[in-house]
Design an enzyme around this catalytic site. Structure first.
Site, PDB file in Angstrom:
ATOM      1  N   SER A 163      17.891 -14.156  15.763  1.00  0.00           N
ATOM      2  CA  SER A 163      18.610 -14.597  17.087  1.00  0.00           C
ATOM      3  C   SER A 163      18.308 -16.160  17.063  1.00  0.00           C
ATOM      4  CB  SER A 163      17.934 -13.468  18.367  1.00  0.00           C
ATOM      5  OG  SER A 163      16.872 -14.255  18.285  1.00  0.00           O
ATOM      6  N   HIS A 198      22.166  -9.028  17.309  1.00  0.00           N
ATOM      7  CA  HIS A 198      22.840 -10.455  17.141  1.00  0.00           C
ATOM      8  C   HIS A 198      24.000  -9.968  15.788  1.00  0.00           C
ATOM      9  CE1 HIS A 198      21.446 -12.984  20.015  1.00  0.00           C
ATOM     10  NE2 HIS A 198      20.434 -12.871  19.507  1.00  0.00           N
ATOM     11  N   LYS A 236      25.834  -7.361  24.193  1.00  0.00           N
ATOM     12  CA  LYS A 236      26.005  -8.895  24.012  1.00  0.00           C
ATOM     13  C   LYS A 236      27.387  -8.791  23.052  1.00  0.00           C
ATOM     14  CE  LYS A 236      21.850 -10.224  22.520  1.00  0.00           C
ATOM     15  NZ  LYS A 236      20.213  -9.904  21.935  1.00  0.00           N
TER      16      LYS A 236
HETATM   17  C1  LIG Z   1      19.181  -9.593  23.100  1.00  0.00           C
HETATM   18  C2  LIG Z   1      17.905  -9.649  21.820  1.00  0.00           C
HETATM   19  C3  LIG Z   1      17.169  -8.157  22.447  1.00  0.00           C
HETATM   20  C4  LIG Z   1      17.154  -7.968  23.418  1.00  0.00           C
HETATM   21  O1  LIG Z   1      18.292  -6.992  23.741  1.00  0.00           O
HETATM   22  P1  LIG Z   1      18.432  -6.905  25.694  1.00  0.00           P
HETATM   23  O2  LIG Z   1      20.106  -5.685  25.740  1.00  0.00           O
HETATM   24  O3  LIG Z   1      19.004  -8.693  25.909  1.00  0.00           O
HETATM   25  O4  LIG Z   1      17.540  -6.686  26.392  1.00  0.00           O
HETATM   26  C5  LIG Z   1      16.382  -7.959  21.047  1.00  0.00           C
HETATM   27  N1  LIG Z   1      16.457  -8.330  19.794  1.00  0.00           N
HETATM   28  C6  LIG Z   1      17.471  -9.115  19.806  1.00  0.00           C
HETATM   29  C7  LIG Z   1      17.128 -10.086  18.021  1.00  0.00           C
HETATM   30  C8  LIG Z   1      18.304 -10.014  20.055  1.00  0.00           C
HETATM   31  O5  LIG Z   1      18.288 -10.933  20.528  1.00  0.00           O
END
Ligand SMILES: *Cc1c(COP(=O)(O)O)cnc(C)c1O
Length: 391
Positions: free
Chosen positions: A180, A208, A239
């Site tokens: 990320s 991602h 996302k």
């Molecule tokens: C954003 C993210 C999460 C968490 O997801 P949410 O739906 O925002 O709680 C988990 N793992 C990674 C790699 C992320 O970037």
């Protein structure tokens, strides 16, 4: 009160080190612009990769679900909150990931924490990439298993650790699919080979990656063609899929087990019908228009090239995540403020999100950014970098 004094001191130290975090209120205008105090800013800090949060079809689906089913779900999935959209969404997510089944959690964070802590017990050993997301780290901490951290994407190191770490139970290798804060892709093809060599389960977190890499945006396992060899695929609806919520995709057995054992699934109220409807609609758009994934990556590549050509310290990202490595936290914060004053919002990423000394600006490109947006962003960044003596 000793604790209160200690809290104040701690915050003071964080402020001194430029590590204090503050909330900033913004009103979204569209996927790429926000208003702050009535002024418009170009946003390059969201994970809304496909720009679907404002898609008419997605918004209409959420509105109509709220109209028909009301707002809050009123209960956990296992009590009264399992409204009809859930099952349809889980079937569709399993199809996207080409797995037998899928299970939706309330967030990606909860999917990771609940899955890892349910699967890994006292005799088990987890092998975790050092740059894995905080929710994976917390899942490991909450499990009773021993956790061994391997150097980022270092397969020789992982091999050595797998070989030298005794394990009476089950081995589990866990990795982000797309990292990320760096935007690079895990070497999942090699991880799968090591998994076979050492009889380890493989878990990949595609927060991602879903909607971003692989054919049709199906994620990291599809990108490498190893879908049948990855037992646990995590994703998020928050996302690319323009909603909130997380999910796990895998076998019927895995899903049935998690439904009965993952505490973050069991003990939390279900998502609203509107949220589920938004995610389903976004998924439908992704499947009907896979070109959006291509457009996203073309735009990201363009901006990366432009920044690199100007001599900016762009890390070797393979995705729409563009990290500009600054190093020092104060300098990173100051640079992000200069960009902000020029009308551009990017994230200043500092410890503990990234290792000390590797503070960075993190830009994210979305499919909704126009060529004009991208030109404006690079113009502002290059100008600011020259003024700051960075290039
Ligand atoms: C954003 C993210 C999460 C968490 O997801 P949410 O739906 O925002 O709680 C988990 N793992 C990674 C790699 C992320 O970037």
């Amino acid at each position: 009160m000793q604790k209160l004094k200690q809290m104040e001191q701690e915050l003071g130290v964080m402020e001194q080190k430029n590590l204090l975090r503050q909330l900033q209120t913004m009103e979204p205008v569209n996927p790429s612009h926000v208003l702050i105090d009535g002024q418009e800013y170009l946003l390059m800090a969201s994970n809304n990769y496909l720009g679907l949060t404002h898609h008419p079809f997605v918004k209409a689906a959420a509105a109509s679900a709220a109209e028909q089913y009301g707002t809050g779900s009123g209960g956990a999935r296992l009590t009264s909150g399992n409204h009809s959209g859930y099952e349809a969404l889980e079937t569709e997510l399993a199809q996207l990931k080409q797995t037998e089944a899928a299970l939706v959690f309330n967030t990606g964070y909860m999917a990771n924490v609940g899955t890892i802590s349910a699967l890994a017990n006292a005799n088990d050993v987890i092998f975790s990439d050092e740059l894995n997301h905080a929710s994976i780290i917390d899942g490991c901490r909450l499990s009773k298993a021993r956790t061994i951290v391997f150097h980022h994407s270092d397969m020789a190191h992982l091999d050595k650790l797998l070989k030298n770490t005794p394990c009476n139970g089950q081995r589990l290798i866990v990795t982000d699919g797309v990292f990320s804060m760096d935007g690079d892709i895990a070497r999942l093809d090699e991880i799968v080979m090591l998994g076979e060599k050492y009889d380890s389960l493989i878990m990949v977190d595609d927060a991602h990656a879903t909607g971003v890499i692989g054919p049709g945006g199906r994620g990291t396992a599809a990108y490498y063609g190893v879908s049948d060899k990855v037992q646990i695929e995590i994703g998020t609806l928050s996302k690319s899929l323009a909603a909130e919520g997380g999910f796990v995709a895998g076998s019927h057995l895995l899903i049935h087990y998690l439904m009965n054992r993952a505490r973050s699934f069991i003990f939390s109220t279900a998502l609203s019908a509107a949220t589920i409807a938004a995610a389903r609609a976004a998924l439908q758009v992704l499947i009907a228009e896979p070109k959006r994934v291509e457009i996203l990556n073309t735009k990201a590549t363009m901006l990366k090239k432009e920044l690199l050509a100007a001599g900016l310290p762009v890390l070797a990202s393979e995705t729409p995540i563009i990290p500009l490595l600054i190093g020092d936290a104060a300098q990173t914060l100051a640079f992000s403020r200069t960009l902000y004053d020029a009308g551009l919002i990017v994230s200043a990423i500092r410890p503990p999100t990234v290792p000390a000394g590797s503070s960075r600006l993190r830009l994210t490109v979305t499919a909704a950014h126009s060529s004009r947006d991208l030109a404006k962003a690079s113009g502002i960044i290059i100008h600011a970098a020259k003024k700051a003596g960075l290039i």
